[in-house]
Scaffold this motif. Sequence first.
Motif, PDB file in Angstrom:
ATOM      1  N   CYS A 113       0.852  -1.188   0.000  1.00  0.00           N
ATOM      2  CA  CYS A 113       0.000   0.000   0.000  1.00  0.00           C
ATOM      3  C   CYS A 113       0.885   1.234   0.000  1.00  0.00           C
ATOM      4  CB  CYS A 113      -0.880   0.019   1.249  1.00  0.00           C
ATOM      5  SG  CYS A 113      -2.254  -1.129   1.162  1.00  0.00           S
ATOM      6  N   VAL A 114       0.385   2.307  -0.588  1.00  0.00           N
ATOM      7  CA  VAL A 114       1.109   3.571  -0.604  1.00  0.00           C
ATOM      8  C   VAL A 114       0.436   4.478   0.432  1.00  0.00           C
ATOM      9  CG1 VAL A 114       1.784   5.559  -1.987  1.00  0.00           C
ATOM     10  CG2 VAL A 114       1.717   3.289  -3.029  1.00  0.00           C
ATOM     11  N   TYR A 115       1.128   4.702   1.545  1.00  0.00           N
ATOM     12  CA  TYR A 115       0.585   5.503   2.631  1.00  0.00           C
ATOM     13  C   TYR A 115       0.874   6.981   2.465  1.00  0.00           C
ATOM     14  CZ  TYR A 115       0.011   1.014   4.916  1.00  0.00           C
ATOM     15  OH  TYR A 115      -0.337  -0.267   5.201  1.00  0.00           O
ATOM     16  N   CYS A 168      -7.125   2.397   3.180  1.00  0.00           N
ATOM     17  CA  CYS A 168      -5.841   1.707   3.355  1.00  0.00           C
ATOM     18  C   CYS A 168      -4.676   2.402   2.669  1.00  0.00           C
ATOM     19  CB  CYS A 168      -5.943   0.266   2.872  1.00  0.00           C
ATOM     20  SG  CYS A 168      -6.244   0.106   1.102  1.00  0.00           S
ATOM     21  N   CYS A 169      -4.955   3.232   1.648  1.00  0.00           N
ATOM     22  CA  CYS A 169      -3.856   3.845   0.904  1.00  0.00           C
ATOM     23  C   CYS A 169      -4.343   5.106   0.194  1.00  0.00           C
ATOM     24  CB  CYS A 169      -3.272   2.860  -0.101  1.00  0.00           C
ATOM     25  SG  CYS A 169      -4.414   2.401  -1.419  1.00  0.00           S
ATOM     26  N   VAL A 170      -3.411   5.862  -0.371  1.00  0.00           N
ATOM     27  CA  VAL A 170      -3.771   7.105  -1.058  1.00  0.00           C
ATOM     28  C   VAL A 170      -4.635   6.850  -2.289  1.00  0.00           C
ATOM     29  CG1 VAL A 170      -1.805   8.430  -0.191  1.00  0.00           C
ATOM     30  CG2 VAL A 170      -1.585   7.204  -2.358  1.00  0.00           C
ATOM     31  N   PHE A 171      -4.498   5.697  -2.912  1.00  0.00           N
ATOM     32  CA  PHE A 171      -5.307   5.395  -4.097  1.00  0.00           C
ATOM     33  C   PHE A 171      -6.771   5.191  -3.735  1.00  0.00           C
ATOM     34  CE2 PHE A 171      -1.007   4.130  -5.303  1.00  0.00           C
ATOM     35  CZ  PHE A 171      -0.847   4.941  -6.401  1.00  0.00           C
ATOM     36  N   SER A 212      -8.621   7.493  -8.968  1.00  0.00           N
ATOM     37  CA  SER A 212      -9.785   7.171  -9.805  1.00  0.00           C
ATOM     38  C   SER A 212     -10.104   5.686  -9.745  1.00  0.00           C
ATOM     39  CB  SER A 212      -9.522   7.587 -11.255  1.00  0.00           C
ATOM     40  OG  SER A 212      -8.403   6.886 -11.772  1.00  0.00           O
ATOM     41  N   VAL A 213      -9.122   4.894  -9.288  1.00  0.00           N
ATOM     42  CA  VAL A 213      -9.266   3.447  -9.165  1.00  0.00           C
ATOM     43  C   VAL A 213      -8.731   3.044  -7.794  1.00  0.00           C
ATOM     44  CG1 VAL A 213      -8.547   1.214 -10.131  1.00  0.00           C
ATOM     45  CG2 VAL A 213      -8.931   3.135 -11.658  1.00  0.00           C
ATOM     46  N   LYS A 214      -9.443   2.180  -7.093  1.00  0.00           N
ATOM     47  CA  LYS A 214      -8.987   1.673  -5.793  1.00  0.00           C
ATOM     48  C   LYS A 214      -7.763   0.788  -5.996  1.00  0.00           C
ATOM     49  CE  LYS A 214     -12.615   3.264  -3.537  1.00  0.00           C
ATOM     50  NZ  LYS A 214     -12.545   4.349  -2.601  1.00  0.00           N
ATOM     51  N   CYS A 215      -7.026   0.531  -4.919  1.00  0.00           N
ATOM     52  CA  CYS A 215      -5.811  -0.282  -4.992  1.00  0.00           C
ATOM     53  C   CYS A 215      -6.128  -1.726  -5.409  1.00  0.00           C
ATOM     54  CB  CYS A 215      -5.057  -0.250  -3.667  1.00  0.00           C
ATOM     55  SG  CYS A 215      -5.862  -1.109  -2.311  1.00  0.00           S
ATOM     56  N   PRO A 216      -5.142  -2.444  -5.969  1.00  0.00           N
ATOM     57  CA  PRO A 216      -5.386  -3.804  -6.459  1.00  0.00           C
ATOM     58  C   PRO A 216      -6.005  -4.754  -5.426  1.00  0.00           C
ATOM     59  CG  PRO A 216      -3.347  -3.005  -7.378  1.00  0.00           C
ATOM     60  CD  PRO A 216      -3.801  -1.973  -6.375  1.00  0.00           C
ATOM     61  N   PRO A 217      -5.559  -4.797  -4.158  1.00  0.00           N
ATOM     62  CA  PRO A 217      -6.211  -5.710  -3.215  1.00  0.00           C
ATOM     63  C   PRO A 217      -7.695  -5.401  -3.000  1.00  0.00           C
ATOM     64  CG  PRO A 217      -4.087  -5.044  -2.357  1.00  0.00           C
ATOM     65  CD  PRO A 217      -4.360  -4.184  -3.562  1.00  0.00           C
ATOM     66  N   VAL A 218      -8.058  -4.131  -2.960  1.00  0.00           N
ATOM     67  CA  VAL A 218      -9.467  -3.763  -2.792  1.00  0.00           C
ATOM     68  C   VAL A 218     -10.254  -4.124  -4.052  1.00  0.00           C
ATOM     69  CG1 VAL A 218     -11.048  -1.812  -2.490  1.00  0.00           C
ATOM     70  CG2 VAL A 218      -9.007  -1.996  -1.049  1.00  0.00           C
ATOM     71  N   GLN A 219      -9.669  -3.923  -5.229  1.00  0.00           N
ATOM     72  CA  GLN A 219     -10.340  -4.301  -6.481  1.00  0.00           C
ATOM     73  C   GLN A 219     -10.648  -5.794  -6.496  1.00  0.00           C
ATOM     74  OE1 GLN A 219      -8.633  -2.933 -10.265  1.00  0.00           O
ATOM     75  NE2 GLN A 219      -7.362  -1.523  -9.053  1.00  0.00           N
ATOM     76  N   GLU A 220      -9.739  -6.581  -5.935  1.00  0.00           N
ATOM     77  CA  GLU A 220      -9.913  -8.034  -5.935  1.00  0.00           C
ATOM     78  C   GLU A 220     -10.673  -8.534  -4.711  1.00  0.00           C
ATOM     79  OE1 GLU A 220      -5.793  -9.167  -6.334  1.00  0.00           O
ATOM     80  OE2 GLU A 220      -5.986  -9.277  -8.517  1.00  0.00           O
ATOM     81  N   ALA A 239      -8.169  -8.944   1.517  1.00  0.00           N
ATOM     82  CA  ALA A 239      -7.748  -8.154   2.669  1.00  0.00           C
ATOM     83  C   ALA A 239      -6.556  -7.311   2.241  1.00  0.00           C
ATOM     84  CB  ALA A 239      -7.374  -9.057   3.823  1.00  0.00           C
ATOM     85  N   CYS A 240      -6.665  -6.025   2.438  1.00  0.00           N
ATOM     86  CA  CYS A 240      -5.591  -5.124   2.046  1.00  0.00           C
ATOM     87  C   CYS A 240      -4.600  -4.991   3.195  1.00  0.00           C
ATOM     88  CB  CYS A 240      -6.186  -3.766   1.690  1.00  0.00           C
ATOM     89  SG  CYS A 240      -4.980  -2.633   0.999  1.00  0.00           S
ATOM     90  N   CYS A 241      -3.361  -4.631   2.878  1.00  0.00           N
ATOM     91  CA  CYS A 241      -2.347  -4.497   3.910  1.00  0.00           C
ATOM     92  C   CYS A 241      -2.665  -3.370   4.877  1.00  0.00           C
ATOM     93  CB  CYS A 241      -0.959  -4.331   3.308  1.00  0.00           C
ATOM     94  SG  CYS A 241      -0.814  -2.946   2.181  1.00  0.00           S
ATOM     95  N   GLY A 242      -3.573  -2.483   4.524  1.00  0.00           N
ATOM     96  CA  GLY A 242      -3.978  -1.409   5.415  1.00  0.00           C
ATOM     97  C   GLY A 242      -4.993  -1.839   6.461  1.00  0.00           C
ATOM     98  N   ASN A 243      -5.605  -3.000   6.268  1.00  0.00           N
ATOM     99  CA  ASN A 243      -6.577  -3.506   7.249  1.00  0.00           C
ATOM    100  C   ASN A 243      -5.842  -4.153   8.406  1.00  0.00           C
ATOM    101  OD1 ASN A 243      -8.652  -2.729   5.540  1.00  0.00           O
ATOM    102  ND2 ASN A 243      -8.785  -4.728   4.577  1.00  0.00           N
ATOM    103  N   SER A 244      -6.324  -3.921   9.604  1.00  0.00           N
ATOM    104  CA  SER A 244      -5.646  -4.444  10.778  1.00  0.00           C
ATOM    105  C   SER A 244      -5.605  -5.966  10.793  1.00  0.00           C
ATOM    106  CB  SER A 244      -6.322  -3.927  12.050  1.00  0.00           C
ATOM    107  OG  SER A 244      -7.673  -4.326  12.078  1.00  0.00           O
ATOM    108  N   VAL A 245      -6.547  -6.614  10.123  1.00  0.00           N
ATOM    109  CA  VAL A 245      -6.588  -8.068  10.088  1.00  0.00           C
ATOM    110  C   VAL A 245      -5.411  -8.646   9.313  1.00  0.00           C
ATOM    111  CG1 VAL A 245      -7.917 -10.050   9.268  1.00  0.00           C
ATOM    112  CG2 VAL A 245      -9.078  -8.101  10.307  1.00  0.00           C
ATOM    113  N   SER A 246      -5.000  -7.953   8.254  1.00  0.00           N
ATOM    114  CA  SER A 246      -3.956  -8.517   7.390  1.00  0.00           C
ATOM    115  C   SER A 246      -2.561  -7.990   7.681  1.00  0.00           C
ATOM    116  CB  SER A 246      -4.317  -8.263   5.928  1.00  0.00           C
ATOM    117  OG  SER A 246      -4.312  -6.873   5.687  1.00  0.00           O
TER     118      SER A 246
END
Length: 79
Positions: free
Chosen positions: A29-31, A49-52, A57-65, A68-75
Amino acid sequence: MQTSPILESALTCPHCGYVSVVTMPTDACVYFQECTRCKAVFSPKPGDCCVFCSYGSVKCPPVQEACACCGNSVSRPAH
């Protein structure tokens, strides 16, 4: 059939409104992002989770898929 995530996003600076097309990483993720025009450094809005996810205009790849994104506390890995 699973589609590949979109990797380019138009990122809008929240300080000056400048838009730049940026290729998103698929492994992190890009913080923090520096605006190429005004040089302000910005970070995600609370809850994103990130600046994107906040300014792109497009959410980060983990959110698109819907992963769990690296910005989520679970992951986040334990340190």
